[in-house]
Scaffold this active site. Sequence first.
Site, PDB file in Angstrom:
ATOM      1  N   TYR A 237      -2.026  -0.012  15.103  1.00 13.50           N
ATOM      2  CA  TYR A 237      -2.911  -0.430  16.197  1.00 13.50           C
ATOM      3  C   TYR A 237      -3.735  -1.673  15.859  1.00 13.50           C
ATOM      4  CZ  TYR A 237      -4.994  -0.163  20.716  1.00 13.50           C
ATOM      5  OH  TYR A 237      -5.341  -0.486  21.998  1.00 13.50           O
ATOM      6  N   VAL A 276      -5.432  10.483  25.774  1.00 15.19           N
ATOM      7  CA  VAL A 276      -4.082  10.550  26.325  1.00 15.19           C
ATOM      8  C   VAL A 276      -4.079   9.892  27.703  1.00 15.19           C
ATOM      9  CG1 VAL A 276      -2.177  12.080  26.943  1.00 15.19           C
ATOM     10  CG2 VAL A 276      -3.835  12.798  25.212  1.00 15.19           C
TER      11      VAL A 276
HETATM   12  P1  NAI Z   1      -3.293   3.494  32.104  1.00 11.17           P
HETATM   13  O1  NAI Z   1      -1.851   3.339  31.880  1.00 11.17           O
HETATM   14  O2  NAI Z   1      -3.832   4.825  32.457  1.00 11.17           O
HETATM   15  O3  NAI Z   1      -3.769   2.482  33.275  1.00 11.17           O
HETATM   16  C1  NAI Z   1      -3.234   1.213  33.461  1.00 11.17           C
HETATM   17  C2  NAI Z   1      -3.593   0.665  34.824  1.00 11.17           C
HETATM   18  O4  NAI Z   1      -3.060  -0.665  34.934  1.00 11.17           O
HETATM   19  C3  NAI Z   1      -3.018   1.442  36.014  1.00 11.17           C
HETATM   20  O5  NAI Z   1      -3.951   1.427  37.071  1.00 11.17           O
HETATM   21  C4  NAI Z   1      -1.803   0.603  36.418  1.00 11.17           C
HETATM   22  O6  NAI Z   1      -1.411   0.746  37.781  1.00 11.17           O
HETATM   23  C5  NAI Z   1      -2.328  -0.770  36.144  1.00 11.17           C
HETATM   24  N1  NAI Z   1      -1.296  -1.791  35.966  1.00 11.17           N
HETATM   25  C6  NAI Z   1      -0.347  -1.867  35.009  1.00 11.17           C
HETATM   26  N2  NAI Z   1       0.395  -2.993  35.175  1.00 11.17           N
HETATM   27  C7  NAI Z   1      -0.124  -3.639  36.243  1.00 11.17           C
HETATM   28  C8  NAI Z   1       0.179  -4.841  36.918  1.00 11.17           C
HETATM   29  N3  NAI Z   1       1.158  -5.652  36.517  1.00 11.17           N
HETATM   30  N4  NAI Z   1      -0.546  -5.167  38.016  1.00 11.17           N
HETATM   31  C9  NAI Z   1      -1.551  -4.359  38.463  1.00 11.17           C
HETATM   32  N5  NAI Z   1      -1.905  -3.238  37.853  1.00 11.17           N
HETATM   33  C10 NAI Z   1      -1.195  -2.865  36.761  1.00 11.17           C
HETATM   34  O7  NAI Z   1      -3.987   2.894  30.809  1.00 11.17           O
HETATM   35  P2  NAI Z   1      -5.389   3.130  30.070  1.00 11.17           P
HETATM   36  O8  NAI Z   1      -5.142   3.894  28.830  1.00 11.17           O
HETATM   37  O9  NAI Z   1      -6.435   3.571  31.009  1.00 11.17           O
HETATM   38  O10 NAI Z   1      -5.682   1.641  29.594  1.00 11.17           O
HETATM   39  C11 NAI Z   1      -6.590   0.771  30.236  1.00 11.17           C
HETATM   40  C12 NAI Z   1      -7.226  -0.125  29.183  1.00 11.17           C
HETATM   41  O11 NAI Z   1      -7.988   0.685  28.280  1.00 11.17           O
HETATM   42  C13 NAI Z   1      -6.185  -0.866  28.329  1.00 11.17           C
HETATM   43  O12 NAI Z   1      -6.670  -2.155  28.045  1.00 11.17           O
HETATM   44  C14 NAI Z   1      -6.151  -0.031  27.060  1.00 11.17           C
HETATM   45  O13 NAI Z   1      -5.731  -0.756  25.933  1.00 11.17           O
HETATM   46  C15 NAI Z   1      -7.622   0.360  26.959  1.00 11.17           C
HETATM   47  N6  NAI Z   1      -7.908   1.496  26.078  1.00 11.17           N
HETATM   48  C16 NAI Z   1      -7.183   2.674  26.131  1.00 11.17           C
HETATM   49  C17 NAI Z   1      -7.423   3.699  25.246  1.00 11.17           C
HETATM   50  C18 NAI Z   1      -6.640   4.965  25.259  1.00 11.17           C
HETATM   51  O14 NAI Z   1      -6.666   5.684  24.261  1.00 11.17           O
HETATM   52  N7  NAI Z   1      -5.982   5.283  26.328  1.00 11.17           N
HETATM   53  C19 NAI Z   1      -8.497   3.573  24.229  1.00 11.17           C
HETATM   54  C20 NAI Z   1      -9.261   2.377  24.318  1.00 11.17           C
HETATM   55  C21 NAI Z   1      -8.945   1.347  25.193  1.00 11.17           C
END
Ligand code: NAI
Length: 391
Positions: A237, A276
């Site tokens: 990571y 998750v």
């Molecule tokens: P997720 O997969 O639940 O959400 C992603 C979102 O982005 C969804 O709403 C999806 O529709 C949207 N999306 C994806 N491609 C797109 C596109 N081309 N155009 C428009 N919308 C698009 O992901 P999550 O985990 O909530 O991640 C969000 C942020 O948080 C990321 O930057 C991730 O790195 C960060 N993050 C996540 C952690 C985790 O453990 N899940 C921990 C810390 C940060």
Amino acid sequence: MVRIMIVEPKVRGFICATAHPVGCRENVKRQIEYMKKLGSCDGPKKVLVIGASTGYGLASRIAAAYCTGAATIGVMFEKESNGRRTATPGYYNTKAFEEFAHADGLYAKSINGDAFSKEIKDQVIDLIRSDLGSVDMVVYSLAAPRRTTADGTTYQSVLKTTSSDFTNKSWNLKDNTVGEATITPATEEETLATVKVMGGEDWIDWMNALSDAGVLADGAITLAYSYIGPKLTYPVYFNGTIGMAKKHLQESAAIINQTLADQHVKAYISVNKALVTQASAAIPIVPLYFAILYKVMKEKGLHEGCIEQIGRLFHEKLFSGNAPVLDEEGRIRLDDWELREDIQKEVMEIWDKINTDNVKELADIDGYWDDFYHMFGFRFPNVDYSQDVEI
Ligand code: NAI
């Protein structure tokens, strides 16, 4: 076409090919109820969330609506049902969120399309202009596998190391065994592509586009989410391809702060907890760490999901005083509990002794799978999954 059917989970590896509309609605409802209980706080009133349909972005949208009473515009990339397959969970989540928000007298509109494209940026700007005038907060919460830039080039992000092979314990989600996985190093091109997709270039583009169009309020704040995690997962990571993208995201916050200084715009990185989500379930080695972390944090009463994290972000880190609570590098730290010394010490002790025989006892396998199924609208005890539903 209206299609009524019984929807069952179809899990393949780290993805579920179906989503339950009623269950997704339940998932959103629970998050709204949590936020309502937490109470209101003083904050932005017109909020754009990019990546608003699942995970941290959905929780952010719910927090904006139900903590500060904000009007929200959400951008996401989700699939509608084609009549045979269900829609993606984010599609159902968004529909449900809008229904709840409207019933509660809150403005909520969503745009489904590729946030990286100029077309979607223009659509969002038009919508802000006609309905809200401007936005005073922008949450950038995209997690995407690929990005096509204006010149037509498509970049693919990869989850690899940036140095040598990294081998460690890994939990096989298919049969709950603990084996080993090796993550190979990325080529320079793959690392650059990952930075293109998950770095901050598009975040900067969004902020400049909003500012140039005159729809960014003076003094607006913008947030993007990052992750650091323990030393154990550094090779995959923090020091891996995704970590390089996150470093770029951090540098992009500084660029936004400089470029939009005369509009008093403030850009922040919030370092969040490992959870998750559809994005994180895809990373090898990491899910075993998550399952152990869940176990340890639940035992200490410190476990949080996306909604609890973002609730704490709004109530304790962003809008609790005159200025946000930041670390010495200017970041918001929601991973403070995850990285606590006592938590990490216990997690590492378990990591060293975990194997196929004791994984169920030493890691929160059930908790992991509950969260996983909940993301797709399954395993909610008050939803009757034997009933036909409209997909
Ligand atoms: P997720 O997969 O639940 O959400 C992603 C979102 O982005 C969804 O709403 C999806 O529709 C949207 N999306 C994806 N491609 C797109 C596109 N081309 N155009 C428009 N919308 C698009 O992901 P999550 O985990 O909530 O991640 C969000 C942020 O948080 C990321 O930057 C991730 O790195 C960060 N993050 C996540 C952690 C985790 O453990 N899940 C921990 C810390 C940060």
